[in-house]
Motif scaffolding. Sequence first.
Motif: not given
Length: 121
Positions: A83-87, A67-72, A60-61
């Motif tokens: 994407m959580n706690s978006l700004k 805050r973000f989680t990638i999955s497949r 992740y960056a």
Amino acid sequence: QVQLVESGGGLVQAGGSLRLSCAASGRTFTNYAMGWFRQAPGKEREFLAHIIWNGGSTDYADSVKGRFTISRDIAKNTVYLQMNSLKPEDTAVYYCAARYLFKRGRDYDYWGQGTQVTVSS
């Protein structure tokens, strides 16, 4: 013909969540890294995260870590970005991409058309 089709973008209030999907087709993605990027108006494209298709390791960056989680989902040939706690500064067009691991360079080989995410304050 490889296709990456993003979906799940939209308008959300600050603090909210979205889950983006990337439906991949046209080949098997064994030995590929699947990545998410974004580009805001007037800014360069930014790497967010990647996942190795076989094995599932992720990276992740710093800007989205935690805050973000990638999955497949291998059975569905789909990659997700939770994407959580978006700004408001997360507002951008979000792109899915695929990169073959065993080649020179780290350029991504395939790109989706993008999906707009807008976070209101």
